[in-house]
Design a protein around this motif. Structure first.
Motif, mmCIF file in Angstrom:
data_model
loop_
_atom_site.group_PDB
_atom_site.id
_atom_site.type_symbol
_atom_site.label_atom_id
_atom_site.label_comp_id
_atom_site.label_asym_id
_atom_site.label_seq_id
_atom_site.Cartn_x
_atom_site.Cartn_y
_atom_site.Cartn_z
ATOM 1 N N LEU A 444 38.877 18.042 50.145
ATOM 2 C CA LEU A 444 39.228 19.416 49.799
ATOM 3 C C LEU A 444 38.766 19.714 48.378
ATOM 4 O O LEU A 444 39.089 18.985 47.438
ATOM 5 C CB LEU A 444 40.749 19.606 49.915
ATOM 6 N N ARG A 445 37.933 20.749 48.209
ATOM 7 C CA ARG A 445 37.489 21.177 46.880
ATOM 8 C C ARG A 445 38.006 22.580 46.621
ATOM 9 O O ARG A 445 38.173 23.390 47.542
ATOM 10 C CB ARG A 445 35.951 21.184 46.799
ATOM 11 N N GLN A 446 38.243 22.879 45.367
ATOM 12 C CA GLN A 446 38.738 24.207 45.023
ATOM 13 C C GLN A 446 38.107 24.678 43.721
ATOM 14 O O GLN A 446 37.686 23.872 42.889
ATOM 15 C CB GLN A 446 40.261 24.214 44.910
ATOM 16 N N PHE A 447 38.011 25.968 43.577
ATOM 17 C CA PHE A 447 37.492 26.584 42.349
ATOM 18 C C PHE A 447 38.311 27.838 42.071
ATOM 19 O O PHE A 447 38.963 28.391 42.957
ATOM 20 C CB PHE A 447 36.005 26.927 42.495
ATOM 21 N N LYS A 448 38.272 28.287 40.872
ATOM 22 C CA LYS A 448 39.086 29.433 40.437
ATOM 23 C C LYS A 448 38.194 30.636 40.184
ATOM 24 O O LYS A 448 37.163 30.528 39.520
ATOM 25 C CB LYS A 448 39.870 29.096 39.179
ATOM 26 N N LEU A 449 38.607 31.797 40.723
ATOM 27 C CA LEU A 449 37.901 33.057 40.482
ATOM 28 C C LEU A 449 38.604 33.766 39.337
ATOM 29 O O LEU A 449 39.738 34.254 39.491
ATOM 30 C CB LEU A 449 37.896 33.934 41.731
ATOM 31 N N GLU A 450 37.939 33.825 38.198
ATOM 32 C CA GLU A 450 38.627 34.358 37.016
ATOM 33 C C GLU A 450 37.748 35.263 36.159
ATOM 34 O O GLU A 450 38.183 35.711 35.108
ATOM 35 C CB GLU A 450 39.132 33.199 36.159
ATOM 36 N N VAL A 451 36.521 35.515 36.588
ATOM 37 C CA VAL A 451 35.619 36.358 35.800
ATOM 38 C C VAL A 451 35.324 37.628 36.580
ATOM 39 O O VAL A 451 34.950 37.572 37.756
ATOM 40 C CB VAL A 451 34.309 35.609 35.467
ATOM 41 N N LYS A 452 35.480 38.752 35.930
ATOM 42 C CA LYS A 452 35.104 40.018 36.536
ATOM 43 C C LYS A 452 33.584 40.057 36.623
ATOM 44 O O LYS A 452 32.889 39.940 35.633
ATOM 45 C CB LYS A 452 35.610 41.190 35.691
ATOM 46 N N SER A 453 33.072 40.234 37.829
ATOM 47 C CA SER A 453 31.632 40.147 38.035
ATOM 48 C C SER A 453 30.925 41.370 37.485
ATOM 49 O O SER A 453 31.545 42.357 37.079
ATOM 50 C CB SER A 453 31.331 40.005 39.531
ATOM 51 N N PRO A 467 35.932 37.728 31.296
ATOM 52 C CA PRO A 467 37.130 37.074 31.839
ATOM 53 C C PRO A 467 38.226 38.105 32.109
ATOM 54 O O PRO A 467 38.362 39.104 31.407
ATOM 55 C CB PRO A 467 37.540 36.096 30.738
ATOM 56 N N ALA A 468 39.014 37.828 33.156
ATOM 57 C CA ALA A 468 40.019 38.799 33.588
ATOM 58 C C ALA A 468 41.382 38.146 33.674
ATOM 59 O O ALA A 468 41.512 36.951 33.959
ATOM 60 C CB ALA A 468 39.632 39.387 34.939
ATOM 61 N N PHE A 469 42.385 38.944 33.398
ATOM 62 C CA PHE A 469 43.781 38.552 33.563
ATOM 63 C C PHE A 469 44.316 39.388 34.729
ATOM 64 O O PHE A 469 44.479 40.605 34.608
ATOM 65 C CB PHE A 469 44.558 38.830 32.278
ATOM 66 N N ILE A 470 44.562 38.757 35.876
ATOM 67 C CA ILE A 470 44.839 39.467 37.117
ATOM 68 C C ILE A 470 46.349 39.606 37.314
ATOM 69 O O ILE A 470 47.096 38.631 37.135
ATOM 70 C CB ILE A 470 44.211 38.735 38.317
ATOM 71 N N LYS A 471 46.776 40.812 37.700
ATOM 72 C CA LYS A 471 48.191 41.075 37.967
ATOM 73 C C LYS A 471 48.313 41.897 39.244
ATOM 74 O O LYS A 471 47.408 42.659 39.605
ATOM 75 C CB LYS A 471 48.862 41.831 36.817
ATOM 76 N N LEU A 472 49.450 41.741 39.904
ATOM 77 C CA LEU A 472 49.770 42.624 41.023
ATOM 78 C C LEU A 472 50.111 44.008 40.501
ATOM 79 O O LEU A 472 50.586 44.161 39.361
ATOM 80 C CB LEU A 472 50.956 42.079 41.827
ATOM 81 N N GLU A 528 34.462 36.262 40.131
ATOM 82 C CA GLU A 528 33.627 35.116 40.439
ATOM 83 C C GLU A 528 34.072 33.931 39.591
ATOM 84 O O GLU A 528 34.751 34.109 38.572
ATOM 85 C CB GLU A 528 32.158 35.430 40.195
ATOM 86 N N PRO A 529 33.736 32.728 40.023
ATOM 87 C CA PRO A 529 34.218 31.545 39.289
ATOM 88 C C PRO A 529 33.344 31.197 38.096
ATOM 89 O O PRO A 529 32.210 31.642 37.976
ATOM 90 C CB PRO A 529 34.155 30.450 40.353
ATOM 91 N N ILE A 530 33.920 30.421 37.216
ATOM 92 C CA ILE A 530 33.145 29.779 36.143
ATOM 93 C C ILE A 530 33.184 28.286 36.419
ATOM 94 O O ILE A 530 34.250 27.675 36.399
ATOM 95 C CB ILE A 530 33.746 30.047 34.753
ATOM 96 N N VAL A 531 32.064 27.709 36.727
ATOM 97 C CA VAL A 531 31.980 26.267 36.960
ATOM 98 C C VAL A 531 30.743 25.738 36.237
ATOM 99 O O VAL A 531 29.817 26.489 35.937
ATOM 100 C CB VAL A 531 31.906 25.932 38.465
ATOM 101 N N SER A 532 30.752 24.506 35.975
ATOM 102 C CA SER A 532 29.605 23.905 35.276
ATOM 103 C C SER A 532 28.381 23.908 36.188
ATOM 104 O O SER A 532 28.504 23.907 37.411
ATOM 105 C CB SER A 532 29.957 22.480 34.842
#
Length: 1495
Positions: A444-453, A467-472, A528-532
């Protein structure tokens, strides 16, 4: 119309809520006490099923739509029924949300081996459509996707066991009956808390309360009589709180998403060889074979330590395998010391993710093509764009689409599950899970979506990733931490708003509410994610850019919107109580729990309620008041008055743990003095927000008051002194505080309140309205008004602070609306036979108002509420003062009757029915609401808004409205009318030349004119021959010195042409036709009569032409009004007016025509006698023409005999050959009727004719007998023709001063005018009687106040006047007056000395009240501009009577008169002034009305 509802408080169990897509149709159900609440049409349609006990669990079958409900140890199964399937099918199946579905009980299942309570249940997706005696069969003509008669399975978990049931249908003699077969039964050591079927129906997962071991029941034997299961235990480190199978119920239906209907797939499961092996991914290095995707299941288990574990089940090498795939840490990236508070997880399966991404790509392509760009998308390749495409200023437009598509394509290629992690502060983290959906297990692999594209904002600007700070979104989660349960997210593929792609139900178990949250794919996949770079997922331009993004400040982005909030009571609501400002309300039941609510806005702009606090009292609440927007509530329970602190900070401090309600805190209480029963509790309007005075009204109209002071965090409640009620009624039948709508008037110390505070009615219908004042630290009661209504034993009264009072009669079948300031009956309606309300009894009435103080009344019935708005006053038409404009019908939502309703702020109506609350906002639905359609008629409005429609129907008239134009013409505001019409013509011409012109949008109701344009005086004073500032010079051209902006014939023609082609906003079709007719009338006056008619003559001409316009409409007016008759009577151009009347139409002057123009009322005696002879001749000829030459002199006998021309009548009888009465009449008329014998014979014949109901002939014989009085009596009483009686009396006596005419005017005309309040007729009578002072006073005062002397006006008049005066204020004037009375009053007081004396006989108070009353009438008519003009420019009479009389006498002596008077002529510099003008330099023909010729 937006009708949100709070169907009831959900039961406090996770299994009490279910959400499923039944073939792409979202169905939501939950248990509320002993009710089952079912919502469809995206929670816009409600069905409530009432149960005999509280339910504990519910589930919905996603294939056949059945609902299983657990009640105790019983399972109730409800089957759906589609009411309108065939009409829906034939109309093209465009929107499945339009299906009308209801559920009914089909069967009840009872486990004979287990009598314990059922805790949970779950349907299997397995269904059969086989046609045999043991299986289900299709409905005739109903496709499989809507067939509810299918074989299905249901697993049930109770306190003691797990049970699997199979439901199937048998066909017995053509009737299908459902049966339930128990396939499997297993005793359990602990109560079953949760049970879930796998999507392929091969496995059942179950847990108990606080279990750390999950049981997987794998099916090892299949059959229609029995099933067998093997069990696998999955250990966890903490207790399990939730289970979820991948591909669960709410992702069903993706295949049919685009069409709106889904065909189910068979879920039959093949026999397999089970194995009870459990391991991990690390234990298996290779898997040779699998049995296919349908044997592959993924299970998510949620642990109490905020960890989600992923388990994979599949067949490998003939064995059933269960593998641990990995863990999702909900505190990912949070240091251990900071891990506090609750976190929640929502998982969106990859098939939904893939569907959403593809939908976004399709939308992107459509958007691209709409901007004339060419795109080509190939599978696995990036977007290709030709180089020759153009560029925008901010960069390449094509680059934007390319980057966005690249972003979506990368996400789509990853084949990931989306995980939403939500904390208690509404913060959201988005993660992608990879390798979950693969048939071959992997790590199982996972990545985080934290950048506003890379994106484009609403202004077309392009932005790079950040970068985004997401709220309901706002209100999506409770403001305080609690026990929340997130239902499986559901896909929305059809319905009202396709942009709300996903539905999330959040169940607040502790506080009893469910929040319906909508989330769009655009919300989720904008990140979208930030990954190396070595991860292989996304390649950034450089490592430095990744570092820059991680260190950049984050921007807050909200996702999701609150669509509904479902909560309410669990017991029936008895009463609502609102706060003074409408910002909060209290719902009261017959139990000891009451809730404080406040309105919140949901995503579609609608309004629902949110619970603010719970009041737990020792006994049920009797009365209460709400202060400071719901922060404080003062309740009366028994004889104890208690103040409750409901502020959020106080409620939070009083809440312990996660399972406590928002408990309000008692901060003070007092015991009420005495044993008298409290009748009402009210709060005074205060100028200070921290001080409130609360008053209790007791039996015997005594009162007790308290002062509440909020200082800092402390609340003080202390006694306060009150005074006695002045003029207190001897009996109190009903008492009601006045609704504080339009709350603007405050109570200041030392001065009385301007607003009504209390309404009281006795059993006989006498009403008393009280206000209060605060003086010397005491509350003093002030009687504001009192009147009699004649309504005995009223059942309800409700007052409004805008001086309105609604009263419901004894039988609850009619209601009436009263103006308490003017003591006027404004409206009454009986609902017994009316289609409005369907004959139901009236149960409730409530007031509110718009922001412009237009009153709105809600009348509540058993199953609906009807909203009435006040209409403009229109004295020219018999239109009601109120009309229904909106129907709120809850009969299809519930069978409960409405208990109570009230208004909150901003036009929000709250209705309580049973334990459910319905909330209706301002939105109108003219497409489906017949009342709104009827109220609108042909009017075009800007928005479908309740208050907007109220302003249109009852607000100020647009400047071009015909009513306003006509009233200004009566006032003499000719230049202002011209300016309005010129501006309107120019505006319509501009719109017609503009290709994008829109009349509804571009025509301003004010036409850009200012209030000063209407209120200012005009420059020049018109005189006879120059009444209109724009006159024709005879050849259709304008005078040389005329301003080109003034109205010309050519411009009038242009305007009329535009009006025939363009529909003006805020006007009905009839009103627009009237406007065009008024313009034509203006032009006719300008071109033909401006040089010959005086002002009153032109007013008569205007009224006459408007009368003719109405004659051509569906509503036919019988004759011109008494107003127009008075204008003609006071005109100096009666001969010209007669010529104009005679020229109207091609008909001869018959009696019908003469009567319709009121000729007997205003023609001089010689002219009237000439006209009577012409009428007699024409009546004779008209009858002959209509009856093939037959002649009947009886048709004109009364006219010739009134003229004493018996010989002419004899000649007509002589020529009437063939008439059966010819010989008898010739013989009889040959006698001398001065002889007593023949006079007696004529009388006898008259009485015989009366007995035969030949009234006209009887009146003629009375004239032969010289009995004018009897003739007049017959004409008045039997023929009901007062104009004919007046004509006969004047012609017979050859004078309008005769005794018979005088008696007629006094006994009949004046008496009737007094009763009806007809001031025009009363003034005309006084003028005919020669009493000119009273003629002008009657325009101002009630006529019964002027005729108390029986020696002058006769016993009948004096008796009527005495009766009216004896009633005093108790008699309600039911007729609103004509404001043009003031025009006539101003005109007459400057015409004649007698009129002037009469005007000076009025007190200053009389004149002042008259002007204010007329100003109020103009405002009620929507003529606010005229009202402002009136109060600004009116000049009152001078106080020195002697000086005025001397001036007038000198004027008459010198035969010098001023310019021709023009009432309210805004052209003169001192309007409404009686100042005498200086003598003209040249001789001016004298105004003959200044002389008394004895007429």
């Amino acid at each position: 119309m937006t009708l949100n509802f709070l169907p009831g408080e959900p039961n406090r169990a996770y299994s009490a809520v279910a959400l499923t897509n039944w073939n792409a149709l979202p169905v939501f159900a939950y248990c509320s006490g002993n009710n089952l609440v079912i919502l469809t049409d995206h929670c816009h349609h409600l069905q409530t099923i009432y149960l005999d006990r509280d339910a504990t669990a519910v589930d919905i079958h996603r294939v056949n739509g059945k609902i299983a409900l657990a009640i105790g140890n019983e399972i109730h199964v409800y089957k759906p029924h589609i009411k309108n399937f065939y009409s829906f099918n034939f109309s093209g199946r465009k929107d499945i949300s339009k299906l009308e579905i209801s559920w009914g009980l089909e069967t009840v299942i009872i486990n004979e081996d287990d009598s314990s309570k059922v805790n949970c249940l779950n349907w299997s997706d397995s269904c059969d459509f086989l046609e045999d005696d043991m299986d289900s069969q299709n409905f005739f003509g109903i496709p499989d996707e809507y067939n509810s008669e299918t074989t299905c399975e249901l697993v049930v978990g109770s306190e003691e066991s797990l049970t699997l049931w199979r439901l199937f249908y048998r066909d017995r003699k053509g009737n299908k009956t459902v049966s339930a077969k128990r396939l499997w039964f297993k005793r359990q050591a602990n109560p079953v808390y949760m049970v879930k079927f796998s999507p392929n129906s091969n496995t059942i997962a179950s847990i108990g309360f606080y279990d750390t071991a999950l049981k997987l029941w794998h099916r090892v034997a299949f059959g229609i009589e029995t099933s067998e299961f093997d069990v696998v235990y999955l250990r966890h480190s903490s207790y399990i709180t939730n289970l979820r199978w991948k591909g669960g119920t709410n992702s069903w239906g993706l295949g049919g998403a685009t069409s709106g209907a889904v065909s189910p797939t068979a879920s039959s499961v093949a026999s397999t060889r089970p194995s009870r092996r459990a391991g991990s991914v690390a234990d298996i290095h290779s898997i040779a074979t699998t049995t296919g995707e349908r044997e592959h299941n993924v299970l998510y288990t949620y642990e109490s330590q905020s960890v989600v574990k992923v388990w994979t089940m599949f067949f490998a090498e003939g064995d059933y395998q269960v593998l641990f795939s990995g863990t999702i840490d909900l505190y990912e990236g949070v240091p251990e010391p900071k891990r506090s508070g609750s976190r929640y997880c929502v998982i969106i399966d990859n098939d939904i993710v893939e569907y959403g991404l593809q939908k976004m790509l399709d939308n992107l392509e459509e958007d691209h093509e709409s901007k004339h760009r060419k795109t080509s998308v190939t599978s696995g390749n990036l977007l290709h764009v030709p180089l020759e495409e153009g560029r925008s200023r901010s960069g390449s437009t094509i680059s934007y689409y390319r980057k966005k598509e690249e972003h979506l394509a990368r996400l789509q290629s990853s084949n990931f599950e989306l995980v939403m992690v939500i904390d208690e502060d509404s913060n959201v983290s988005l993660y992608g899970l990879v390798n979950v959906s693969h048939i071959l297990p992997g790590a199982l692999r996972q990545f985080k979506l934290e950048v506003k594209s890379f994106h484009e904002d609403n202004y077309g600007n392009k932005h790079v990733p950040f970068p985004a700070f997401i709220k309901l979104g706002e209100n999506c989660l409770p403001k305080r931490e609690g026990s929340l349960f997130f239902q499986d997210i559901s896909l929305v593929t059809s319905g009202r708003d396709i942009h709300k792609d996903l539905t999330l139900m959040i169940h607040d178990v502790a506080r009893g509410s469910i929040r319906h949250v909508a989330i769009g794919f655009e919300d989720l996949f904008q990140f979208e994610p930030i990954v190396s770079p070595d991860s292989g997922f996304i390649k950034l331009p450089s490592p430095s850019q990744e570092s820059d993004l991680l260190s950049a400040p984050k921007e807050v982005i909200s996702i999701g919107t609150l669509v509904h909030k479902f909560t309410g009571h669990n017991k029936s609501i008895q009463q609502f109580i609102r706060s003074n400002d409408g910002a909060a309300c209290l719902s009261v039941t017959r139990f000891c729990e009451s809730y404080v609510w406040y309105p919140i806005t949901v995503s579609d702009g609608g309004v629902t309620l949110s619970r603010k606090a719970l009041l737990k009292t020792k006994s049920p609440i009797k009365y209460a008041v709400i202060l400071q927007g719901g922060d404080f509530v003062v309740t009366l329970t028994g004889d104890v008055l208690t103040c409750w602190d409901c502020r959020i900070e106080t409620v939070n401090q009083n809440t312990c743990g996660h399972t406590s309600d928002k408990l309000a805190v008692s901060v003070g209480s007092l015991t009420i003095k005495g044993d008298q029963r409290v009748l009402s509790l009210l709060v005074l309007p205060e100028t200070k927000s921290n001080v409130a005075h609360i008053v209790a009204i007791k039996e015997g109209l005594s009162s007790e008051a308290w002062e509440l002071v909020v200082s800092g965090g402390e609340v003080k409640l202390m006694s306060f002194s009150t005074g006695q009620f002045p003029f207190a009624p001897t009996e109190v039948h009903l008492i009601s505080p006045v609704d504080p709508v339009g709350w603007t008037a405050k109570v200041n110390k030392g001065s009385p309140s301007e607003r009504d505070m209390l309404a009281i009615i006795d059993s006989y219908g006498s009403v008393m309205i009280y206000s209060v004042s605060l003086k010397d630290n005491q509350i003093a009661w002030i009687l504001k008004s009192s009147f009699k209504t004649g309504i005995s034993n009223a059942t309800q009264i409700k007052g409004s602070s805008l001086h309105k009072l609604a009263i419901v009669d004894e039988n609850c079948e009619s209601f009436s609306v009263w103006d308490t300031r003017g003591c006027l009956l404004e409206y009454e309606e009986s609902v017994k036979q009316s289609s409005v309300g369907n004959g139901q009894k009236i149960k409730d009435i409530d007031w509110t108002c718009t922001d412009h103080n237009q009153s709105v009344l809600a009348v509540g019935f058993s199953s609906c509420s009807i909203l009435y708005t006040q209409l403009r006053y229109d004295y020219t038409n018999d239109t009601p003062s109120y009309r229904a404009i909106k129907l709120i019908d809850i009969s299809e939502q519930t069978t409960h009757e409405i208990g109570d309703s009230l208004w909150l702020k901003n036009g929000t109506l709250v209705i309580g029915a049973g334990n459910q609350i319905y909330v209706s906002d301002q939105t109108l639905d003219p497409e489906n609401d017949i009342l709104t359609q009827q109220a609108l008629g042909t009017i075009q409005i800007m928005t479908k808004n309740l208050f907007h429609l109220c302003r249109v129907l009852n607000g100020p008239l647009p400047a071009y409205h015909p009513q306003l134009i006509i009233q200004m013409l009566f006032l003499g505001r000719f230049k202002t009318v011209e300016k309005i019409l010129c501006v309107l013509c120019d505006r319509l011409r501009e719109i017609s030349l503009d290709p994008n012109g829109d009349v509804l949008r571009d025509v301003d109701p004010t036409l850009g004119l200012l209030t000063s344009d209407f209120a200012a005086l005009e420059d020049s004073e018109p005189s006879k021959g120059t009444s209109f500032s724009c006159l024709s010079n005879g050849n259709g051209l304008l005078p040389i010195d005329q301003s080109p902006e003034l109205l010309s014939p050519a411009m009038a023609d242009t305007l009329l042409e535009r009006l025939r082609k363009m529909k003006l906003p805020f006007l009905t079709s009839h009103q627009q036709i009237t406007l065009a007719s008024t313009i034509e009338i203006i032009m006719e006056i300008m071109l033909k009569h401006s040089q010959s008619l005086d002002v009153n003559g032109m007013r008569f001409f205007l009224g006459m032409k408007l009368f003719q316009v109405n004659q051509s409409k569906s509503t036919i007016q019988g004759a011109i009004t008494m107003r127009d008759i008075n204008f003609a009577m006071h005109s100096d151009n009666k001969d010209i007016l007669l010529n104009i009347v005679e020229s109207q139409g091609s008909d001869r002057m018959t009696w019908a025509k003469a009567k319709s123009y009121g000729l007997p009322y205003w023609l001089p005696v010689p002219k009237l006698m000439e006209m009577a002879e012409s009428i007699a001749r024409n009546e004779f000829l008209e009858f002959s023409n209509k009856n093939d030459g037959k002649r009947d002199p009886a048709q004109c006998s009364i006219f010739y005999l009134a003229l004493k021309k018996k010989h002419v009548l004899q000649g007509l009888w002589r020529t009437s050959v063939g008439n059966p009465e010819q010989q008898k009449m010739m013989k009889f008329l040959a006698n001398n009727f001065s002889d007593p014998r023949w006079k007696s014979a004529a009388l006898k014949n008259a009485y015989v004719l009366l007995g035969r109901h030949r009234f006209k002939d009887a009146a003629s014989f009375f004239l032969l007998a010289d009995s004018l009085k009897d003739c007049v009596n017959v004409v008045v009483k039997q023929m009901k023709d007062i104009p004919l009686a007046i004509l006969v009396a004047i012609c017979y006596e050859q004078s309008d001063k005769g005794s018979i005419l005088s008696d007629l005017l006094k006994d009949y005309v004046l008496s009737e005018a007094m009763v009806k309040g007809d001031r025009w007729t009363a003034s005309w009578v006084f003028w005919k009687l020669g009493n000119r002072p009273l003629a002008i006073q009657a325009l101002v005062k009630h006529s019964h106040e002027l005729v108390e002397d029986p020696g002058i006006f006769g016993e009948n008049v004096a008796r009527t006047a005495k009766r009216l005066i004896s009633d005093g204020n108790g008699t309600v004037n039911r007729i609103m007056e004509d404001p043009v009375l003031l025009v006539m009053y101003d005109n007459l007081r400057s015409r004649h000395l007698d009129y002037l004396k009469g005007a000076l006989g009025l007190t200053s108070k009389d004149e002042f009240e008259f002007v204010l009353r007329v100003s109020y009438y103009y405002t009620r008519m929507g003529c606010d501009y005229i009202s402002v003009y009136l109060v600004r420019n009116w000049k009152f009479m001078l106080a020195d009577l002697n000086d005025m009389v001397k001036i007038e006498e000198e004027k008459v002596k010198n035969v010098i008169v001023g310019p021709s008077p023009a009432a309210f002529s805004s052209s003169r510099k001192k309007d409404f002034s009686n100042k005498i003008q200086p003598p003209p330099s040249a001789f001016v023909e004298p105004d003959m009305s200044a002389f008394d010729f004895g007429m």
